[in-house]
Design an enzyme around this catalytic site. Structure first.
Site, mmCIF file in Angstrom:
data_model
loop_
_atom_site.group_PDB
_atom_site.id
_atom_site.type_symbol
_atom_site.label_atom_id
_atom_site.label_comp_id
_atom_site.label_asym_id
_atom_site.label_seq_id
_atom_site.Cartn_x
_atom_site.Cartn_y
_atom_site.Cartn_z
ATOM 1 N N THR A 11 -23.949 -48.101 36.538
ATOM 2 C CA THR A 11 -24.527 -47.977 34.763
ATOM 3 C C THR A 11 -25.698 -48.926 34.117
ATOM 4 O O THR A 11 -26.330 -47.778 33.720
ATOM 5 C CB THR A 11 -24.018 -48.377 34.412
ATOM 6 O OG1 THR A 11 -23.164 -49.654 34.364
ATOM 7 C CG2 THR A 11 -22.567 -47.756 34.286
ATOM 8 N N ARG A 111 -30.969 -65.222 47.205
ATOM 9 C CA ARG A 111 -32.618 -64.693 47.944
ATOM 10 C C ARG A 111 -32.606 -65.388 49.129
ATOM 11 O O ARG A 111 -33.898 -65.366 49.786
ATOM 12 C CB ARG A 111 -33.276 -63.894 46.824
ATOM 13 C CG ARG A 111 -33.041 -62.997 46.475
ATOM 14 C CD ARG A 111 -34.546 -62.438 45.717
ATOM 15 N NE ARG A 111 -33.542 -61.166 45.147
ATOM 16 C CZ ARG A 111 -34.858 -60.939 43.773
ATOM 17 N NH1 ARG A 111 -35.290 -61.811 43.403
ATOM 18 N NH2 ARG A 111 -34.053 -59.939 43.494
ATOM 19 N N CYS A 150 -38.808 -57.486 42.762
ATOM 20 C CA CYS A 150 -39.756 -56.195 42.392
ATOM 21 C C CYS A 150 -41.405 -56.593 42.320
ATOM 22 O O CYS A 150 -41.743 -55.956 42.806
ATOM 23 C CB CYS A 150 -39.722 -55.338 40.805
ATOM 24 S SG CYS A 150 -39.371 -56.426 39.269
ATOM 25 N N GLU A 202 -40.045 -65.717 36.392
ATOM 26 C CA GLU A 202 -40.567 -64.579 37.500
ATOM 27 C C GLU A 202 -41.813 -65.296 38.516
ATOM 28 O O GLU A 202 -41.920 -64.783 40.116
ATOM 29 C CB GLU A 202 -40.821 -64.017 37.183
ATOM 30 C CG GLU A 202 -41.904 -62.475 37.757
ATOM 31 C CD GLU A 202 -40.466 -61.303 38.510
ATOM 32 O OE1 GLU A 202 -39.132 -60.993 37.497
ATOM 33 O OE2 GLU A 202 -41.004 -60.006 38.418
ATOM 34 N N HIS A 242 -45.083 -51.374 38.467
ATOM 35 C CA HIS A 242 -45.984 -52.807 38.393
ATOM 36 C C HIS A 242 -47.239 -52.878 38.596
ATOM 37 O O HIS A 242 -47.613 -52.908 39.578
ATOM 38 C CB HIS A 242 -44.787 -53.769 39.045
ATOM 39 C CG HIS A 242 -43.773 -54.077 38.531
ATOM 40 N ND1 HIS A 242 -43.162 -53.775 37.522
ATOM 41 C CD2 HIS A 242 -42.962 -55.118 38.691
ATOM 42 C CE1 HIS A 242 -41.986 -54.512 36.922
ATOM 43 N NE2 HIS A 242 -42.058 -55.278 38.082
HETATM 44 P P1 NAP Z 1 -29.307 -53.782 34.169
HETATM 45 O O1 NAP Z 1 -29.847 -52.370 33.399
HETATM 46 O O2 NAP Z 1 -29.122 -55.210 32.226
HETATM 47 O O3 NAP Z 1 -27.601 -53.314 34.592
HETATM 48 C C1 NAP Z 1 -26.791 -53.881 34.842
HETATM 49 C C2 NAP Z 1 -25.761 -53.642 35.355
HETATM 50 O O4 NAP Z 1 -25.090 -54.411 35.828
HETATM 51 C C3 NAP Z 1 -24.399 -52.662 34.229
HETATM 52 O O5 NAP Z 1 -24.289 -52.075 35.520
HETATM 53 C C4 NAP Z 1 -23.897 -53.638 33.847
HETATM 54 O O6 NAP Z 1 -22.771 -52.435 33.342
HETATM 55 C C5 NAP Z 1 -23.279 -54.197 35.257
HETATM 56 N N1 NAP Z 1 -23.194 -55.922 34.485
HETATM 57 C C6 NAP Z 1 -23.362 -56.272 33.883
HETATM 58 N N2 NAP Z 1 -22.872 -57.618 33.142
HETATM 59 C C7 NAP Z 1 -21.186 -56.901 34.005
HETATM 60 C C8 NAP Z 1 -20.393 -58.196 34.628
HETATM 61 N N3 NAP Z 1 -19.735 -59.428 33.794
HETATM 62 N N4 NAP Z 1 -19.245 -57.390 35.128
HETATM 63 C C9 NAP Z 1 -19.990 -56.525 36.270
HETATM 64 N N5 NAP Z 1 -20.870 -55.440 35.685
HETATM 65 C C10 NAP Z 1 -21.804 -56.448 34.912
HETATM 66 O O7 NAP Z 1 -30.097 -54.186 35.023
HETATM 67 P P2 NAP Z 1 -30.767 -54.173 35.915
HETATM 68 O O8 NAP Z 1 -32.202 -54.158 35.562
HETATM 69 O O9 NAP Z 1 -30.368 -52.554 36.587
HETATM 70 O O10 NAP Z 1 -31.322 -55.203 37.422
HETATM 71 C C11 NAP Z 1 -30.078 -55.378 38.030
HETATM 72 C C12 NAP Z 1 -29.983 -56.796 38.913
HETATM 73 O O11 NAP Z 1 -30.958 -56.121 39.996
HETATM 74 C C13 NAP Z 1 -30.573 -57.525 38.373
HETATM 75 O O12 NAP Z 1 -30.122 -58.980 38.831
HETATM 76 C C14 NAP Z 1 -31.920 -58.107 38.466
HETATM 77 O O13 NAP Z 1 -32.512 -58.731 38.255
HETATM 78 C C15 NAP Z 1 -31.983 -56.911 39.418
HETATM 79 N N6 NAP Z 1 -33.453 -56.902 39.841
HETATM 80 C C16 NAP Z 1 -34.143 -55.352 38.877
HETATM 81 C C17 NAP Z 1 -35.493 -55.099 39.422
HETATM 82 C C18 NAP Z 1 -35.852 -53.770 38.159
HETATM 83 O O14 NAP Z 1 -36.839 -53.391 37.905
HETATM 84 N N7 NAP Z 1 -34.990 -53.407 36.769
HETATM 85 C C19 NAP Z 1 -35.764 -55.280 40.105
HETATM 86 C C20 NAP Z 1 -35.384 -55.813 41.255
HETATM 87 C C21 NAP Z 1 -34.479 -57.067 40.897
HETATM 88 P P3 NAP Z 1 -22.659 -52.180 31.631
HETATM 89 O O15 NAP Z 1 -23.437 -51.201 31.959
HETATM 90 O O16 NAP Z 1 -21.471 -51.656 31.920
HETATM 91 O O17 NAP Z 1 -23.124 -52.901 30.945
#
Ligand code: NAP
Length: 346
Positions: A11, A111, A150, A202, A242
């Site tokens: 989500t 990682r 990223c 970061e 970015h």
């Molecule tokens: P986000 O928007 O905060 O989404 C987090 C997701 O994890 C949501 O589906 C959330 O579900 C779920 N979640 C949160 N707490 C949880 C729990 N206790 N148990 C099970 N599910 C849980 O974060 P994001 O930006 O998508 O990032 C996700 C990961 O990818 C992170 O580790 C981040 O560092 C990495 N990442 C992000 C990017 C970027 O550009 N955004 C780039 C590279 C890597 P709910 O909706 O139910 O809360």
């Protein structure tokens, strides 16, 4: 061949990009979606605060979101994509791996572990061989592959292309989009009309992950590249994409024209989500490119853009850009999934 996949953290900002990229994918078919306890039991449409500018595919919108627990994911799933917060992933991912799942994960936990491949398919596909070491070390039937941060993935393809000239030192300053912090990462009161010269953790991720990605694997052990990498990371009020200013010190001192040629000629890979050309290079006639709004969507968000290649007394400087939630996250993970299939790990 069809591979049934699940998305953990489906989500969130990255999870939504998975849904978008896997719609009509030639190999992968979504069979399970999970998120937190707050979302579990709701349909995907109810649970996700959808912000991608294409509609939720109808067959996905009605799937019931499960808990992020192996017991809630069907055994028919062959591959998991993980986009959980790293603290959650560190606890939950091993439970899936012990159950024998193969996982392509975005989260930063593990990682830098010696036995976990950190992979960009165009750069270091051979590092997947670490899976054998991982299985021996951990007793898993499954396999864990990570994609880099990223900001790292935006720069590393350019460094890989320039390494033929002898990469000695890299200094990079980033201007990173707000989507990189996820939904709850940066509030509008913090970021509108502002820039934040700090993104927790970061800089060290860029400094270490880059050297691992550019390192060499001898079949048993991975050696880090010996270039020194120094990063300064900043958040700015762009939505996606970015932009990074890179200064490189190269032993062979190529001219800007030679560097541009090496960047543009760096080979791609034959996988369904890979761009035909990995790096798009702007010439001297377009010194104000790449820009986030204009260039993040090149090749469906999977291409890296470079411009402003200019000599300095210490080497060369240039700017590079990539879409952080596509090439920098979900797209990177999908590409690693395609590589796992191509190389017979699934
Ligand atoms: P986000 O928007 O905060 O989404 C987090 C997701 O994890 C949501 O589906 C959330 O579900 C779920 N979640 C949160 N707490 C949880 C729990 N206790 N148990 C099970 N599910 C849980 O974060 P994001 O930006 O998508 O990032 C996700 C990961 O990818 C992170 O580790 C981040 O560092 C990495 N990442 C992000 C990017 C970027 O550009 N955004 C780039 C590279 C890597 P709910 O909706 O139910 O809360």
């Amino acid at each position: 061949m069809t591979v049934q996949v699940g998305i953990l953290g489906a989500t969130g900002a990255v999870g939504q990009r998975f849904i978008q990229l896997l719609d009509d994918h030639p190999i992968f078919e979504i069979a399970a979606l999970t998120a937190s306890e707050q979302s579990a039991g709701k349909t995907y449409r109810e649970a996700a605060k959808w912000r991608v500018n294409t509609p939720i595919p109808e067959e996905i919108a009605t799937i019931e979101v499960g808990r992020t627990d192996p017991a809630d994911v069907s055994d028919d799933v062959d591959l998991l994509f993980s986009s959980l917060p790293s603290s959650v992933a560190a606890e939950v991912e091993p439970a899936f791996l012990e159950e024998g799942y193969v996982m392509s994960s975005n989260s930063s936990n593990d990682r830098m572990a010696d036995d976990v491949p950190l992979t960009i398919p165009e750069i270091n596909p051979d590092h997947l061989g670490l899976i054998e070491v991982q299985r021996d070390n951990r007793g898993w039937d499954g396999a864990l592959v990570k994609n880099p941060n990223c900001s790292t993935i935006t720069m590393v393809p350019t460094l890989a292309a320039l390494d033929e000239f002898g990469l000695d030192r890299v200094d990079v300053t980033t201007l990173q989009a707000v989507s990189g912090a996820g939904y709850s990462g940066v509030t509008s009161m913090e970021i509108i009309d502002n820039a934040i010269p700090h993104i927790g953790g970061e800089e060290s991720k860029m400094e270490t992950e880059s050297r691992k990605l550019l390192g060499s694997f001898d079949g048993a052990e991975l050696s880090m590249h010996d270039a020194s990498v120094n990063a300064s990371c900043n958040r700015i009020p762009t939505l996606d994409g970015h932009l990074e200013s890179v200064f490189v010190d190269l032993a062979d001192e190529p001219s800007p024209a030679e560097a541009r040629q090496a960047l543009a000629a760096y080979p791609g890979i034959d996988l369904p989500s890979a761009p035909d050309q990995l790096i798009h290079v702007f010439g001297d006639d377009e010194p104000d490119r790449p820009q986030p709004r204009l260039d993040r969507d090149r090749a469906e968000g999977m291409q890296i853009s470079v411009g402003g290649v200019t000599p300095t007394p210490q080497g060369l400087k240039y700017n590079c850009l990539a879409h952080n939630t596509i090439r920098g996250a979900a797209g990177a993970s999908v590409l690693n999934g395609e590589l796992l299939v191509e190389e017979g790990w699934i």
